[in-house]
Scaffold this motif. Structure first.
Motif, PDB file in Angstrom:
ATOM      1  N   LEU A 263      -3.867  -3.008  11.249  1.00 56.30           N
ATOM      2  CA  LEU A 263      -3.748  -1.599  10.948  1.00 56.30           C
ATOM      3  C   LEU A 263      -3.877  -1.328   9.447  1.00 56.30           C
ATOM      4  CD1 LEU A 263      -0.960  -0.499  13.412  1.00 56.30           C
ATOM      5  CD2 LEU A 263      -3.408  -0.176  13.614  1.00 56.30           C
ATOM      6  N   ASP A 264      -4.047  -2.376   8.659  1.00 54.98           N
ATOM      7  CA  ASP A 264      -4.188  -2.214   7.206  1.00 54.98           C
ATOM      8  C   ASP A 264      -5.649  -2.364   6.789  1.00 54.98           C
ATOM      9  OD1 ASP A 264      -3.062  -5.574   6.278  1.00 54.98           O
ATOM     10  OD2 ASP A 264      -4.410  -4.862   7.858  1.00 54.98           O
ATOM     11  N   ARG A 265      -6.576  -2.071   7.682  1.00 56.70           N
ATOM     12  CA  ARG A 265      -8.001  -2.143   7.353  1.00 56.70           C
ATOM     13  C   ARG A 265      -8.331  -1.259   6.167  1.00 56.70           C
ATOM     14  NH1 ARG A 265     -11.961   1.181   8.636  1.00 56.70           N
ATOM     15  NH2 ARG A 265     -10.605   2.392   9.992  1.00 56.70           N
ATOM     16  N   LEU A 266      -7.722  -0.083   6.105  1.00 60.48           N
ATOM     17  CA  LEU A 266      -7.888   0.833   4.978  1.00 60.48           C
ATOM     18  C   LEU A 266      -6.732   0.659   4.006  1.00 60.48           C
ATOM     19  CD1 LEU A 266      -8.883   4.206   6.699  1.00 60.48           C
ATOM     20  CD2 LEU A 266     -10.322   2.786   5.244  1.00 60.48           C
ATOM     21  N   PRO A 267      -6.978   0.833   2.707  1.00 61.98           N
ATOM     22  CA  PRO A 267      -5.850   0.851   1.771  1.00 61.98           C
ATOM     23  C   PRO A 267      -4.858   1.941   2.166  1.00 61.98           C
ATOM     24  CG  PRO A 267      -7.933   0.711   0.594  1.00 61.98           C
ATOM     25  CD  PRO A 267      -8.280   0.981   2.028  1.00 61.98           C
ATOM     26  N   GLN A 268      -3.618   1.564   2.334  1.00 66.20           N
ATOM     27  CA  GLN A 268      -2.595   2.518   2.759  1.00 66.20           C
ATOM     28  C   GLN A 268      -1.989   3.176   1.523  1.00 66.20           C
ATOM     29  OE1 GLN A 268      -1.827   3.182   6.341  1.00 66.20           O
ATOM     30  NE2 GLN A 268      -3.919   2.446   6.023  1.00 66.20           N
ATOM     31  N   GLU A 269      -2.757   4.139   0.997  1.00 67.31           N
ATOM     32  CA  GLU A 269      -2.353   4.794  -0.237  1.00 67.31           C
ATOM     33  C   GLU A 269      -2.826   6.236  -0.239  1.00 67.31           C
ATOM     34  OE1 GLU A 269      -4.309   2.630  -3.330  1.00 67.31           O
ATOM     35  OE2 GLU A 269      -6.293   3.472  -2.897  1.00 67.31           O
TER      36      GLU A 269
ATOM     37  N   ASP B  64     -13.152   8.366   7.645  1.00 63.80           N
ATOM     38  CA  ASP B  64     -12.451   7.146   8.035  1.00 63.80           C
ATOM     39  C   ASP B  64     -10.969   7.483   8.179  1.00 63.80           C
ATOM     40  OD1 ASP B  64     -12.140   4.501   8.729  1.00 63.80           O
ATOM     41  OD2 ASP B  64     -13.078   3.698   6.909  1.00 63.80           O
ATOM     42  N   ALA B  65     -10.265   6.699   8.972  1.00 65.58           N
ATOM     43  CA  ALA B  65      -8.834   6.935   9.163  1.00 65.58           C
ATOM     44  C   ALA B  65      -8.217   5.698   9.784  1.00 65.58           C
ATOM     45  CB  ALA B  65      -8.595   8.154  10.066  1.00 65.58           C
ATOM     46  N   GLY B  66      -6.951   5.483   9.515  1.00 73.10           N
ATOM     47  CA  GLY B  66      -6.252   4.351  10.099  1.00 73.10           C
ATOM     48  C   GLY B  66      -4.890   4.184   9.470  1.00 73.10           C
ATOM     49  N   GLY B  67      -3.979   3.553  10.219  1.00 71.71           N
ATOM     50  CA  GLY B  67      -2.622   3.402   9.721  1.00 71.71           C
ATOM     51  C   GLY B  67      -1.994   4.761   9.502  1.00 71.71           C
ATOM     52  N   GLY B  68      -1.691   5.086   8.245  1.00 71.57           N
ATOM     53  CA  GLY B  68      -1.074   6.374   7.937  1.00 71.57           C
ATOM     54  C   GLY B  68      -1.917   7.257   7.047  1.00 71.57           C
ATOM     55  N   VAL B  69      -3.243   7.011   6.979  1.00 75.98           N
ATOM     56  CA  VAL B  69      -4.090   7.799   6.086  1.00 75.98           C
ATOM     57  C   VAL B  69      -5.349   8.283   6.806  1.00 75.98           C
ATOM     58  CG1 VAL B  69      -3.305   6.602   3.993  1.00 75.98           C
ATOM     59  CG2 VAL B  69      -5.350   5.782   5.203  1.00 75.98           C
ATOM     60  N   VAL B  70      -5.895   9.394   6.292  1.00 82.59           N
ATOM     61  CA  VAL B  70      -7.237   9.846   6.649  1.00 82.59           C
ATOM     62  C   VAL B  70      -8.021   9.976   5.339  1.00 82.59           C
ATOM     63  CG1 VAL B  70      -6.581  11.021   8.781  1.00 82.59           C
ATOM     64  CG2 VAL B  70      -6.522  12.270   6.629  1.00 82.59           C
ATOM     65  N   VAL B  71      -9.279   9.550   5.363  1.00 80.92           N
ATOM     66  CA  VAL B  71     -10.127   9.541   4.177  1.00 80.92           C
ATOM     67  C   VAL B  71     -11.235  10.555   4.387  1.00 80.92           C
ATOM     68  CG1 VAL B  71     -11.628   8.154   2.706  1.00 80.92           C
ATOM     69  CG2 VAL B  71      -9.608   7.116   3.766  1.00 80.92           C
ATOM     70  N   ASP B  72     -11.443  11.431   3.393  1.00 82.00           N
ATOM     71  CA  ASP B  72     -12.443  12.484   3.565  1.00 82.00           C
ATOM     72  C   ASP B  72     -13.773  12.108   2.908  1.00 82.00           C
ATOM     73  OD1 ASP B  72     -12.337  13.097   0.825  1.00 82.00           O
ATOM     74  OD2 ASP B  72     -11.230  14.966   1.090  1.00 82.00           O
ATOM     75  N   ALA B  73     -14.744  13.003   3.084  1.00 83.47           N
ATOM     76  CA  ALA B  73     -16.104  12.738   2.626  1.00 83.47           C
ATOM     77  C   ALA B  73     -16.220  12.664   1.108  1.00 83.47           C
ATOM     78  CB  ALA B  73     -17.041  13.829   3.154  1.00 83.47           C
ATOM     79  N   ASP B  74     -15.192  13.111   0.393  1.00 82.86           N
ATOM     80  CA  ASP B  74     -15.194  13.053  -1.068  1.00 82.86           C
ATOM     81  C   ASP B  74     -14.419  11.866  -1.609  1.00 82.86           C
ATOM     82  OD1 ASP B  74     -16.570  15.635  -2.001  1.00 82.86           O
ATOM     83  OD2 ASP B  74     -15.175  16.352  -0.474  1.00 82.86           O
TER      84      ASP B  74
ATOM     85  N   ASN C 211     -11.171  11.233  -0.964  1.00 85.38           N
ATOM     86  CA  ASN C 211      -9.735  11.456  -1.016  1.00 85.38           C
ATOM     87  C   ASN C 211      -9.060  10.778   0.179  1.00 85.38           C
ATOM     88  OD1 ASN C 211      -9.666  13.434  -3.297  1.00 85.38           O
ATOM     89  ND2 ASN C 211     -10.966  14.590  -1.872  1.00 85.38           N
ATOM     90  N   SER C 212      -7.916  10.171  -0.065  1.00 86.73           N
ATOM     91  CA  SER C 212      -7.132   9.526   0.985  1.00 86.73           C
ATOM     92  C   SER C 212      -5.821  10.285   1.139  1.00 86.73           C
ATOM     93  CB  SER C 212      -6.863   8.061   0.631  1.00 86.73           C
ATOM     94  OG  SER C 212      -6.057   7.437   1.608  1.00 86.73           O
ATOM     95  N   LEU C 213      -5.653  10.941   2.284  1.00 89.10           N
ATOM     96  CA  LEU C 213      -4.494  11.793   2.517  1.00 89.10           C
ATOM     97  C   LEU C 213      -3.498  11.097   3.438  1.00 89.10           C
ATOM     98  CD1 LEU C 213      -7.077  13.741   2.038  1.00 89.10           C
ATOM     99  CD2 LEU C 213      -5.583  15.529   2.915  1.00 89.10           C
ATOM    100  N   ILE C 214      -2.219  11.239   3.121  1.00 86.36           N
ATOM    101  CA  ILE C 214      -1.175  10.769   4.032  1.00 86.36           C
ATOM    102  C   ILE C 214      -1.166  11.671   5.259  1.00 86.36           C
ATOM    103  CG2 ILE C 214       1.299  10.365   4.313  1.00 86.36           C
ATOM    104  CD1 ILE C 214       1.464   9.926   1.284  1.00 86.36           C
ATOM    105  N   ASP C 215      -1.117  11.051   6.413  1.00 85.46           N
ATOM    106  CA  ASP C 215      -1.259  11.781   7.671  1.00 85.46           C
ATOM    107  C   ASP C 215       0.109  12.037   8.307  1.00 85.46           C
ATOM    108  OD1 ASP C 215      -2.059  12.874  10.042  1.00 85.46           O
ATOM    109  OD2 ASP C 215      -3.000  11.059  10.827  1.00 85.46           O
TER     110      ASP C 215
ATOM    111  N   PRO D  36       3.028   3.024   7.493  1.00 84.54           N
ATOM    112  CA  PRO D  36       3.891   2.168   6.669  1.00 84.54           C
ATOM    113  C   PRO D  36       5.039   2.986   6.060  1.00 84.54           C
ATOM    114  CG  PRO D  36       1.568   1.875   6.106  1.00 84.54           C
ATOM    115  CD  PRO D  36       1.649   3.079   6.984  1.00 84.54           C
ATOM    116  N   GLU D  37       6.162   2.334   5.870  1.00 80.44           N
ATOM    117  CA  GLU D  37       7.333   3.048   5.370  1.00 80.44           C
ATOM    118  C   GLU D  37       7.102   3.630   3.983  1.00 80.44           C
ATOM    119  OE1 GLU D  37      12.049   2.187   4.440  1.00 80.44           O
ATOM    120  OE2 GLU D  37      11.072   1.169   6.108  1.00 80.44           O
ATOM    121  N   HIS D  38       6.350   2.935   3.136  1.00 80.44           N
ATOM    122  CA  HIS D  38       6.155   3.454   1.777  1.00 80.44           C
ATOM    123  C   HIS D  38       5.359   4.760   1.815  1.00 80.44           C
ATOM    124  CE1 HIS D  38       2.186   1.409   2.103  1.00 80.44           C
ATOM    125  NE2 HIS D  38       1.792   2.283   1.194  1.00 80.44           N
ATOM    126  N   LEU D  39       4.424   4.898   2.756  1.00 77.36           N
ATOM    127  CA  LEU D  39       3.672   6.144   2.861  1.00 77.36           C
ATOM    128  C   LEU D  39       4.539   7.261   3.418  1.00 77.36           C
ATOM    129  CD1 LEU D  39       0.064   5.420   4.193  1.00 77.36           C
ATOM    130  CD2 LEU D  39       0.764   6.155   1.910  1.00 77.36           C
TER     131      LEU D  39
END
Length: 454
Positions: free
Chosen positions: A12-18, A55-65, A67-71, A436-439
């Motif tokens: 589930l950490d395929r994407l940076p969880q940030e 892209d999306a996974g874990g606790g984030v969604v990544v947009d076309a620009d 940006n990585s948003l906490i979900d 993830p708890e940190h997110l």
């Protein structure tokens, strides 16, 4: 706190969880896509946040620009196991390589049967059950009413204030809120009756009296206005979703269920949003030990693939004649494989426990936030289904304008949150159960900063 968010399943950490904000939100690429959308998509279909996801996974969604948003939305409680759970993806891909469709009513396949077997085993109650599969939550609720009317020979259906059940003609009728769900779409289906909901924050007699008074009023109105002998089903969300995450006090659901049982009325639990570990129980009605005659499920059932189900007492569902239930795409084989993977993930990933851990982090933080900001009138929820209701200070007057501003501030800062409520004044939080708890903690920090700024 009594429990922690445990480590999630591998992969589930395929994407940076940030959280990462590199442009304004929405950014230039999303704005460009929004212009294309305006020329192609019917405007009646709206979006909470016009960022286009790549892209999306874990606790984030990544947009076309980039940006990585906490979900904190999970596609409205759909991606409980994550947006790109590897086990779900593997089974979906494998099935798509074999066949994508035969129609179960033409030539059946084992995965449909396996999903039904699993739901019969996992849903509340140890009685004999039957299940059939459809495409969406609204379709499941509509079919539950259809079955209830057929099995009882009665027509009346009882629902509750603030409830949401879908957008078809019948489920739109069952839904309480006019705008945007019902406005201009009438006339509505007949023989639907609405009762007062046990809404502790807004109950005139105070939260301490809400449960017994609301149950007494509902039962009295059903008896006098409709006649219990005319009611086929009572349809209720154990925790209301779109209505604002209204959590009825303990005792309300059990009183309504007992009244149904005593009067030959089928108790239908709409667990479309609350099901599959979301509330810290596998199903929300288990919190009070309520065993529904029929339970409808969707959303979290298949990790984002379209699937829904109606599960109920065998003696009820067996009454319907062959051919009376079904649909071309219901129980699609790709969706069934996704559902089997999701059910494995819930069990093996201990997602019921993870949902409880999320609640044990979120609810104290939200209560502390309410202590600092008197615009927060109520904090409520269970597990990973929590909400705050915003009001004008010193009153219970809803403040939808402030709710929208807080949500917008969160979005601009890289936190995806949803609004809800009959009055449009509720912020609801539905993080993936694999976040993830940190997110989770960082998302709560962003929410805190949004209130401080506004």
């Amino acid at each position: 706190m009594s429990s922690q968010i445990i480590d999630g399943p591998a992969g589930l950490d395929r994407l940076p969880q940030e959280r990462r904000v590199v442009t304004e939100i929405p950014g230039p690429r999303s704005r460009e896509l929004q212009e294309r959308r305006a020329a192609a998509v019917a405007p009646g279909v709206s979006s909470v946040l016009p960022v286009y996801v790549v892209d999306a996974g874990g606790g984030v969604v990544v947009d076309a620009d980039g940006n990585s948003l906490i979900d904190f939305g999970s596609g409205i409680a759909v991606t409980n196991v994550g947006n790109a759970n590897p086990r779900v993806a593997e089974r979906v891909a494998a099935q798509a390589g074999r066949f994508t469709h035969t129609c179960f009513m033409v030539a059946p396949y084992e995965s449909y049967v396996a999903v039904c077997e699993a739901l019969n085993r996992l849903t509340p109650g140890d009685h004999e059950k039957r299940t059939f599969l459809v495409n969406s939550g609204a379709e499941a609720v509509e079919n539950a009413v259809k079955v209830a009317r057929y099995a009882t020979g009665r027509q009346a259906v009882v629902v509750f204030d603030h409830g949401y059940h879908g957008r078809t003609l019948l489920t739109m009728t069952l839904t309480a809120k006019n705008m945007p769900y019902k406005h201009g779409f009438g006339p509505y289906a007949p023989e639907v009756y609405r009762m007062p909901m046990a809404y502790p924050f807004r109950w005139p007699g105070g939260p301490e009296n809400c449960g017994p008074e609301a149950a007494e009023q509902a039962i009295d109105q059903i008896t006098k206005r409709i006649g219990a002998g005319n009611v086929a089903a009572v349809v209720i969300e154990p925790i209301q979703g779109e209505g604002g995450f209204v959590v009825p006090p303990d005792g309300f659901l059990t009183a309504i269920a007992a009244f149904c049982r005593d009067n030959g009325i089928l108790f239908v639990a709409d667990e479309v949003q609350t099901g599959f570990a979301r509330t810290g129980d596998l199903f929300a009605c288990e919190h009070e030990g309520v065993v529904p005659d029929i339970i409808t499920t969707a959303k979290g059932i298949a990790g984002g693939m379209p699937l829904a189900a109606v599960t109920g007492r065998a003696d009820v569902l067996d009454t319907v004649h062959p051919g009376g239930l079904g649909g071309t795409y219901g129980g699609n084989p790709v969706s069934c494989e996704a559902a089997l993977a999701v059910l494995d993930e819930i069990e093996n990933g201990k997602l019921v426990e993870r949902a409880r851990g999320i609640g044990e982090i979120m609810l104290p933080r939200l209560r502390a936030l309410a202590g600092r900001h008197d615009v927060i009138g109520d904090v409520r929820g269970r597990g990973a289904m929590t909400a705050i209701e915003l009001v004008r200070p010193g009153t219970k007057e809803p403040d939808p304008g402030l709710t929208s501003r807080v949500a917008r501030r969160c979005h601009e800062s890289g936190l995806l949150v949803l609004t809800a409520g009959t009055y449009g004044n509720v912020l609801r939080f539905l993080p993936p159960l694999v976040i993830p708890e940190h997110l989770l903690l960082e998302g709560l920090d962003v929410l805190d900063e949004a209130f401080a700024a506004l």
